[in-house]
Design a protein around this motif. Sequence first.
Motif, short mmCIF file in Angstrom:
data_model
loop_
_atom_site.label_atom_id
_atom_site.label_comp_id
_atom_site.label_asym_id
_atom_site.label_seq_id
_atom_site.Cartn_x
_atom_site.Cartn_y
_atom_site.Cartn_z
N THR A 26 51.01 63.06 59.35
CA THR A 26 50.71 63.70 60.64
C THR A 26 51.96 63.66 61.52
OG1 THR A 26 48.41 62.99 60.45
CG2 THR A 26 49.16 63.67 62.63
N THR A 76 54.59 66.26 60.68
CA THR A 76 54.17 67.56 61.20
C THR A 76 54.55 67.70 62.68
OG1 THR A 76 52.32 67.55 59.64
CG2 THR A 76 52.16 69.07 61.49
N LEU A 77 54.25 66.65 63.46
CA LEU A 77 54.60 66.67 64.88
C LEU A 77 56.11 66.72 65.07
CD1 LEU A 77 52.04 63.99 66.15
CD2 LEU A 77 51.92 66.46 66.54
N ASP A 116 57.46 70.15 64.54
CA ASP A 116 57.19 70.99 65.70
C ASP A 116 58.22 70.72 66.80
OD1 ASP A 116 55.64 72.98 66.91
OD2 ASP A 116 54.44 71.52 67.99
N ALA A 136 53.58 68.01 50.75
CA ALA A 136 52.60 69.05 51.06
C ALA A 136 52.56 69.30 52.57
CB ALA A 136 51.22 68.66 50.55
N SER A 137 52.58 68.22 53.35
CA SER A 137 52.58 68.39 54.81
C SER A 137 53.82 69.14 55.27
CB SER A 137 52.50 67.02 55.50
OG SER A 137 51.25 66.42 55.26
N THR A 197 53.60 72.83 54.26
CA THR A 197 52.56 73.50 55.04
C THR A 197 53.00 73.71 56.48
OG1 THR A 197 50.92 72.45 53.61
CG2 THR A 197 50.11 73.42 55.64
N ALA A 198 53.60 72.68 57.07
CA ALA A 198 54.07 72.83 58.46
C ALA A 198 55.17 73.89 58.53
CB ALA A 198 54.58 71.48 58.99
N MET A 207 55.43 76.52 56.77
CA MET A 207 54.74 77.81 56.74
C MET A 207 54.10 78.11 58.09
SD MET A 207 51.60 79.00 54.24
CE MET A 207 50.41 77.77 54.80
N LEU A 208 53.41 77.14 58.65
CA LEU A 208 52.69 77.37 59.91
C LEU A 208 53.66 77.59 61.07
CD1 LEU A 208 49.79 74.82 59.44
CD2 LEU A 208 49.64 77.31 59.35
N LEU A 209 54.87 77.05 60.95
CA LEU A 209 55.87 77.23 62.00
C LEU A 209 56.68 78.51 61.79
CD1 LEU A 209 56.92 73.49 62.44
CD2 LEU A 209 55.69 74.91 64.10
N GLY A 210 56.23 79.35 60.87
CA GLY A 210 56.85 80.68 60.73
C GLY A 210 58.12 80.71 59.91
N LYS A 211 58.34 79.66 59.09
CA LYS A 211 59.61 79.58 58.35
C LYS A 211 59.42 79.82 56.86
CE LYS A 211 61.38 76.48 61.86
NZ LYS A 211 61.55 75.09 62.26
N ASP A 212 58.31 80.42 56.47
CA ASP A 212 58.05 80.64 55.04
C ASP A 212 57.51 82.06 54.88
OD1 ASP A 212 57.38 80.51 52.38
OD2 ASP A 212 55.80 79.00 52.62
N TYR A 252 54.98 77.95 50.04
CA TYR A 252 53.68 77.27 49.99
C TYR A 252 52.97 77.60 48.68
CZ TYR A 252 48.92 75.91 51.09
OH TYR A 252 47.68 75.34 51.04
N ILE A 281 47.41 83.14 58.69
CA ILE A 281 48.87 83.15 58.49
C ILE A 281 49.22 84.01 57.27
CG2 ILE A 281 48.90 81.03 57.07
CD1 ILE A 281 51.53 81.19 59.63
N THR A 290 53.47 86.02 58.90
CA THR A 290 54.17 84.73 58.99
C THR A 290 54.20 84.18 60.42
OG1 THR A 290 55.56 85.46 57.16
CG2 THR A 290 56.35 83.58 58.42
N THR A 305 53.04 80.61 65.00
CA THR A 305 53.89 80.39 66.17
C THR A 305 53.39 81.21 67.37
OG1 THR A 305 55.40 82.06 65.29
CG2 THR A 305 55.95 79.76 64.90
N THR A 315 46.94 70.43 59.00
CA THR A 315 48.31 70.48 59.52
C THR A 315 48.33 71.33 60.79
OG1 THR A 315 49.17 70.24 57.27
CG2 THR A 315 50.71 71.03 58.94
N LEU A 356 49.56 70.57 64.76
CA LEU A 356 50.52 71.37 65.54
C LEU A 356 49.88 71.89 66.83
CD1 LEU A 356 52.08 73.41 62.58
CD2 LEU A 356 53.18 71.58 63.87
#
Lengths: 266, 266
Positions: free
Chosen positions: A213, A216-217, A220, A237-238, A241-242, A244-249, A255, B167, B171, B175, B213, B217
């Motif tokens: 966790t 992940t923080l 960010d 995995a974290s 996944t992070a 991807m969620l932060l727009g870098k994948d 992923y 997502i 992508t 964000t 995840t 965030l």
Amino acid sequence: MFEVIGERINTSRKLVQAAVADRDADYIVEDVKKQQEAGANFIDVNAGARIGHETEDMKWLLDTIQPIATVPLTLDSPDPAVLEMAFAMVEKTPMINSISLEKERFEAMMPFLSGKKCKVIALCMDDAGMPNSFDDILGRGRKLIEELNKIGIATSDIYVDPLVQPISTDTNKGTMVLDAVRNIKAEFPDVHITGGLSNISYGLPQRHIINRTFVTLMMDAGMDSAIIDPLDKKIMASIRTADMLLGKDDFCMNYLKGVRAGAIES
Amino acid sequence: MFEVIGERINTSRKLVQAAVADRDADYIVEDVKKQQEAGANFIDVNAGARIGHETEDMKWLLDTIQPIATVPLTLDSPDPAVLEMAFAMVEKTPMINSISLEKERFEAMMPFLSGKKCKVIALCMDDAGMPNSFDDILGRGRKLIEELNKIGIATSDIYVDPLVQPISTDTNKGTMVLDAVRNIKAEFPDVHITGGLSNISYGLPQRHIINRTFVTLMMDAGMDSAIIDPLDKKIMASIRTADMLLGKDDFCMNYLKGVRAGAIES
């Protein structure tokens, strides 16, 4: 892209120490290959644990690893003489682990780093010890960046380590480092942020959920590198996944690649 | 403190629908008790799925739940007549789920909410559909807060739902919502941010790691509530852990309580 510094080749680890003492090259080669397959972007090499043997152990480790290394190495020693030898042995531009503001280490490392082409981990530590506040981290990070710039190390080659500390000792140890990282990245957009993570969970049960966790923080906040075990599928995995969620994948490609490789565990 | 809105009492869930159709009060009571024990701060009640039966189903559900409810209820319906009846039946100040900027819903909900003492979920949706940009979320959130303030709903009683989207389709969907939440909280520090989370992972494998995840965030960005299944131990573990790491759990008490209750799974 997030950069993983694989931490496994360290003689403070019992099996690695035994392999180094026995000159068991197969063990080391196998471990490095596994780290690379798991996505390590650097392989950290630390030969410091067998007192009196660091120079020969580092030389043997580099002789063993260099032929199969597909990624750059992180040369991990406080001794400039060991680092000079190691620096001459590596083929790809290495990362040096590490400099700090502790007087002795700082004065030993600055002449070594001066004029060299390398990346360097800069610990937010000084002779007063670990940082006690947001201002400590920010001030020490800034000072290290400025001093390293002066001797020719570009900001984009500097990996600031804010030194994560246990949340069990102080409820604010998490936000202190998260806020400091956010501010360092705002002031120096090109700098990298790295470090170990597991100190955050020291003294608490179920450390794994805390570590993953926290990474992940930290991502960010701007952390873009970590010194971890790339074979730890949960942390990896974290991280994937992070990312991807932060727009870098793009198109979730990394992923999905991780899922297919069995490397994404919930 | 992070607020969990327990989503399980919804007639679109097969077993709940069967229990409602059979007037099986034991099933409903048991489920609500479990959600409360797992840490739900609100119990959402949605009786919309059996077409033509919403009024009587909602009434029966509230008659069944009210006597054992230790937390407030979230009255979940688009129909002001159903909500008026429900509002009169509850003992604790309820949350209303939901208003949006869709013309029909907005015009139906505003007279109902006017002058009432309640909390309300405000969806960033309008007649153009889901938000397509940071500006859509921010603009719609701001508009909803301003309109609700005008009819006497305090900002601290408003729960903005930025409407999380997959997502896998874009992508930047992560964000976009993270940045928008950060900006809404900066502009309206008293407002709450809530919503479902699982849409983020729609169309991707291993959805659990993505959802947990993402909640981490989102909490860093300012989300302080979510509409989830409180019996999902992995999401709850991520929430409790992130709360601790973000400095909101003095002496790690809630985290340690969660570990002892077996509710923290890595």
